[in-house]
Scaffold this motif. Structure first.
Motif, PDB file in Angstrom:
ATOM      1  N   ILE A 201     -70.360 -78.154 -14.455  1.00 57.60           N
ATOM      2  CA  ILE A 201     -70.657 -76.832 -13.911  1.00 57.60           C
ATOM      3  C   ILE A 201     -69.590 -76.553 -12.845  1.00 57.60           C
ATOM      4  CG2 ILE A 201     -72.367 -75.333 -12.847  1.00 57.60           C
ATOM      5  CD1 ILE A 201     -73.235 -76.476 -15.573  1.00 57.60           C
ATOM      6  N   SER A 202     -68.710 -75.603 -13.101  1.00 49.60           N
ATOM      7  CA  SER A 202     -67.539 -75.362 -12.251  1.00 49.60           C
ATOM      8  C   SER A 202     -67.909 -74.698 -10.923  1.00 49.60           C
ATOM      9  CB  SER A 202     -66.532 -74.485 -13.000  1.00 49.60           C
ATOM     10  OG  SER A 202     -65.998 -75.166 -14.103  1.00 49.60           O
ATOM     11  N   PRO A 203     -66.948 -74.632  -9.976  1.00 44.98           N
ATOM     12  CA  PRO A 203     -67.223 -74.019  -8.676  1.00 44.98           C
ATOM     13  C   PRO A 203     -67.795 -72.601  -8.788  1.00 44.98           C
ATOM     14  CG  PRO A 203     -65.128 -75.166  -8.592  1.00 44.98           C
ATOM     15  CD  PRO A 203     -65.577 -75.210 -10.020  1.00 44.98           C
ATOM     16  N   ASN A 204     -68.820 -72.360  -7.977  1.00 43.16           N
ATOM     17  CA  ASN A 204     -69.456 -71.038  -7.845  1.00 43.16           C
ATOM     18  C   ASN A 204     -70.100 -70.515  -9.127  1.00 43.16           C
ATOM     19  OD1 ASN A 204     -68.922 -70.702  -5.055  1.00 43.16           O
ATOM     20  ND2 ASN A 204     -66.814 -70.173  -5.552  1.00 43.16           N
ATOM     21  N   ALA A 205     -70.297 -71.378 -10.103  1.00 41.98           N
ATOM     22  CA  ALA A 205     -71.072 -70.975 -11.283  1.00 41.98           C
ATOM     23  C   ALA A 205     -72.554 -71.039 -10.932  1.00 41.98           C
ATOM     24  CB  ALA A 205     -70.761 -71.877 -12.465  1.00 41.98           C
ATOM     25  N   SER A 206     -73.353 -70.180 -11.578  1.00 42.07           N
ATOM     26  CA  SER A 206     -74.786 -70.113 -11.288  1.00 42.07           C
ATOM     27  C   SER A 206     -75.585 -70.253 -12.579  1.00 42.07           C
ATOM     28  CB  SER A 206     -75.141 -68.788 -10.610  1.00 42.07           C
ATOM     29  OG  SER A 206     -74.497 -68.681  -9.352  1.00 42.07           O
ATOM     30  N   ILE A 207     -76.486 -71.224 -12.576  1.00 44.49           N
ATOM     31  CA  ILE A 207     -77.366 -71.472 -13.716  1.00 44.49           C
ATOM     32  C   ILE A 207     -78.777 -71.094 -13.284  1.00 44.49           C
ATOM     33  CG2 ILE A 207     -78.163 -73.185 -15.378  1.00 44.49           C
ATOM     34  CD1 ILE A 207     -75.088 -72.726 -15.353  1.00 44.49           C
ATOM     35  N   ALA A 208     -79.380 -70.104 -13.941  1.00 42.62           N
ATOM     36  CA  ALA A 208     -80.724 -69.658 -13.575  1.00 42.62           C
ATOM     37  C   ALA A 208     -81.771 -70.663 -14.056  1.00 42.62           C
ATOM     38  CB  ALA A 208     -80.984 -68.267 -14.143  1.00 42.62           C
ATOM     39  N   GLY A 209     -83.042 -70.364 -13.772  1.00 42.64           N
ATOM     40  CA  GLY A 209     -84.119 -71.294 -14.087  1.00 42.64           C
ATOM     41  C   GLY A 209     -84.366 -71.459 -15.575  1.00 42.64           C
ATOM     42  N   ASN A 210     -84.862 -72.658 -15.942  1.00 46.18           N
ATOM     43  CA  ASN A 210     -85.282 -72.972 -17.317  1.00 46.18           C
ATOM     44  C   ASN A 210     -84.147 -72.856 -18.337  1.00 46.18           C
ATOM     45  OD1 ASN A 210     -88.321 -73.461 -17.163  1.00 46.18           O
ATOM     46  ND2 ASN A 210     -88.098 -71.518 -16.073  1.00 46.18           N
ATOM     47  N   VAL A 211     -82.929 -73.135 -17.913  1.00 41.77           N
ATOM     48  CA  VAL A 211     -81.774 -73.146 -18.823  1.00 41.77           C
ATOM     49  C   VAL A 211     -81.581 -74.556 -19.367  1.00 41.77           C
ATOM     50  CG1 VAL A 211     -79.243 -72.942 -18.909  1.00 41.77           C
ATOM     51  CG2 VAL A 211     -80.611 -71.190 -17.762  1.00 41.77           C
ATOM     52  N   GLU A 212     -81.199 -74.661 -20.634  1.00 42.83           N
ATOM     53  CA  GLU A 212     -80.864 -75.957 -21.249  1.00 42.83           C
ATOM     54  C   GLU A 212     -79.390 -75.953 -21.640  1.00 42.83           C
ATOM     55  OE1 GLU A 212     -83.449 -77.028 -24.463  1.00 42.83           O
ATOM     56  OE2 GLU A 212     -85.252 -76.359 -23.397  1.00 42.83           O
ATOM     57  N   ILE A 213     -78.671 -76.980 -21.210  1.00 43.93           N
ATOM     58  CA  ILE A 213     -77.251 -77.102 -21.534  1.00 43.93           C
ATOM     59  C   ILE A 213     -77.023 -78.460 -22.176  1.00 43.93           C
ATOM     60  CG2 ILE A 213     -74.890 -77.069 -20.640  1.00 43.93           C
ATOM     61  CD1 ILE A 213     -75.857 -75.358 -18.329  1.00 43.93           C
ATOM     62  N   LYS A 214     -76.523 -78.454 -23.399  1.00 40.26           N
ATOM     63  CA  LYS A 214     -76.353 -79.689 -24.157  1.00 40.26           C
ATOM     64  C   LYS A 214     -75.067 -80.424 -23.768  1.00 40.26           C
ATOM     65  CE  LYS A 214     -80.072 -79.149 -26.714  1.00 40.26           C
ATOM     66  NZ  LYS A 214     -81.226 -80.067 -26.596  1.00 40.26           N
ATOM     67  N   GLU A 215     -74.903 -81.611 -24.341  1.00 39.47           N
ATOM     68  CA  GLU A 215     -73.831 -82.541 -23.975  1.00 39.47           C
ATOM     69  C   GLU A 215     -72.434 -81.915 -24.016  1.00 39.47           C
ATOM     70  OE1 GLU A 215     -73.531 -86.847 -25.497  1.00 39.47           O
ATOM     71  OE2 GLU A 215     -71.922 -85.835 -26.586  1.00 39.47           O
ATOM     72  N   GLY A 216     -71.657 -82.241 -22.985  1.00 38.70           N
ATOM     73  CA  GLY A 216     -70.232 -81.956 -22.990  1.00 38.70           C
ATOM     74  C   GLY A 216     -69.824 -80.523 -22.707  1.00 38.70           C
ATOM     75  N   THR A 217     -70.767 -79.658 -22.415  1.00 36.78           N
ATOM     76  CA  THR A 217     -70.432 -78.245 -22.196  1.00 36.78           C
ATOM     77  C   THR A 217     -69.776 -78.043 -20.831  1.00 36.78           C
ATOM     78  OG1 THR A 217     -72.001 -77.273 -23.728  1.00 36.78           O
ATOM     79  CG2 THR A 217     -71.517 -75.997 -21.746  1.00 36.78           C
TER      80      THR A 217
ATOM     81  N   GLY B 186     -67.204 -69.438 -11.524  1.00 32.51           N
ATOM     82  CA  GLY B 186     -67.741 -68.108 -11.258  1.00 32.51           C
ATOM     83  C   GLY B 186     -68.573 -67.495 -12.361  1.00 32.51           C
ATOM     84  N   SER B 187     -68.892 -68.242 -13.389  1.00 35.37           N
ATOM     85  CA  SER B 187     -69.716 -67.689 -14.474  1.00 35.37           C
ATOM     86  C   SER B 187     -71.191 -67.801 -14.129  1.00 35.37           C
ATOM     87  CB  SER B 187     -69.421 -68.417 -15.787  1.00 35.37           C
ATOM     88  OG  SER B 187     -69.639 -69.801 -15.640  1.00 35.37           O
ATOM     89  N   CYS B 188     -72.031 -67.098 -14.899  1.00 35.52           N
ATOM     90  CA  CYS B 188     -73.466 -67.185 -14.651  1.00 35.52           C
ATOM     91  C   CYS B 188     -74.231 -67.162 -15.961  1.00 35.52           C
ATOM     92  CB  CYS B 188     -73.941 -66.089 -13.707  1.00 35.52           C
ATOM     93  SG  CYS B 188     -73.615 -64.412 -14.259  1.00 35.52           S
ATOM     94  N   VAL B 189     -75.374 -67.832 -15.933  1.00 33.76           N
ATOM     95  CA  VAL B 189     -76.231 -67.972 -17.115  1.00 33.76           C
ATOM     96  C   VAL B 189     -77.623 -67.500 -16.723  1.00 33.76           C
ATOM     97  CG1 VAL B 189     -77.161 -69.573 -18.817  1.00 33.76           C
ATOM     98  CG2 VAL B 189     -74.869 -69.980 -17.855  1.00 33.76           C
ATOM     99  N   ILE B 190     -78.178 -66.521 -17.464  1.00 30.89           N
ATOM    100  CA  ILE B 190     -79.500 -66.005 -17.096  1.00 30.89           C
ATOM    101  C   ILE B 190     -80.598 -66.986 -17.495  1.00 30.89           C
ATOM    102  CG2 ILE B 190     -78.660 -63.632 -17.355  1.00 30.89           C
ATOM    103  CD1 ILE B 190     -80.584 -63.443 -19.796  1.00 30.89           C
TER     104      ILE B 190
ATOM    105  N   ALA C 262     -64.153 -68.528 -17.382  1.00 33.71           N
ATOM    106  CA  ALA C 262     -64.326 -68.116 -15.984  1.00 33.71           C
ATOM    107  C   ALA C 262     -64.932 -66.722 -15.908  1.00 33.71           C
ATOM    108  CB  ALA C 262     -62.987 -68.144 -15.271  1.00 33.71           C
ATOM    109  N   GLY C 263     -65.959 -66.567 -15.080  1.00 30.26           N
ATOM    110  CA  GLY C 263     -66.573 -65.266 -14.836  1.00 30.26           C
ATOM    111  C   GLY C 263     -67.442 -64.732 -15.959  1.00 30.26           C
TER     112      GLY C 263
END
Length: 203
Positions: A136-152, A157-161, A174-175
């Motif tokens: 998870i890169s600098p200033n990226a935001s991962i919201a609640g109840n997110v699932e991220i699989k291996e190696g991603t 600065g990106s965000c995931v709802i 980025a972004g």
């Protein structure tokens, strides 16, 4: 304790170790060292070390795929490193070899598996699950109840709802703004995020 990878990323790892007042760094290992020292630590080739069962190795490499390959080569214990200026809820579970960098916030009931990087100022919200070798890169935001699989790799600065599921070995630019589920190996850019190609399938 040994570090693997004499890079800029390693400099940040050394700073965290020094801030946490952890054990002495015996050496930094690198297959192709450019210099003999890095931040006052000796840089040597891995084949020059005879490891003991009590040794530990932290893989200080940002590339997720390389980090996985090295972890498979060396069966040594690997500490969890957390910068003292990170905020980590008491219920968070963190796997070995993971680093939590300065200014990051990890909220309750997050699960972070092995050899992940939560980079400077990143946010991972409640009940999210990160599989091994995620970055998870600098200033990226991962919201609640997110699932991220291996190696991603989630770009700077990106965000995931909330509630989104992201497949394995995905690259998020980025972004980017991720508003829906992403399949394995996809490369995603833009707002809203769109797939522009696919990464090769790692074994």
């Amino acid at each position: 304790m040994y570090l693997f990878g004499a890079s800029g990323h390693c400099k940040v790892i050394i700073d965290i170790i020094e801030n946490e007042n952890k054990q002495k760094i015996d050496a930094i290992l690198d297959d192709n060292p450019k210099n003999n020292t890095l931040v006052n630590s000796n840089v040597i080739k891995p084949d020059s070390v005879k490891f003991k069962a009590t040794d530990s190795l932290f893989i200080a490499i940002g590339n997720n795929y390389i980090r996985k390959k090295i972890s498979q080569l060396y069966k040594l214990k690997s500490p969890v490193l957390t910068h003292p200026k990170a905020i980590v809820a008491s219920s968070v579970k963190i796997g070995e070899g993971t680093v939590i960098m300065a200014g990051s916030i990890i909220n309750p009931d997050v699960i972070i598996n092995k050899h992940c990087i939560i980079n400077t100022g990143a946010i991972v919200e409640h009940d999210s699950v990160l599989e091994s070798f995620v970055h998870i890169s600098p200033n990226a935001s991962i919201a609640g109840n997110v699932e991220i699989k291996e190696g991603t790799h989630v770009g700077i600065g990106s965000c995931v709802i909330q509630g989104v599921k992201i497949g394995k070995w995905v690259t998020i630019g980025a972004g980017a703004v991720i508003t829906k589920n992403i399949p394995d190996y996809a490369v995603v850019v833009g707002n809203p995020g769109r797939i522009i190609k696919y990464n090769k399938e790692y074994e």
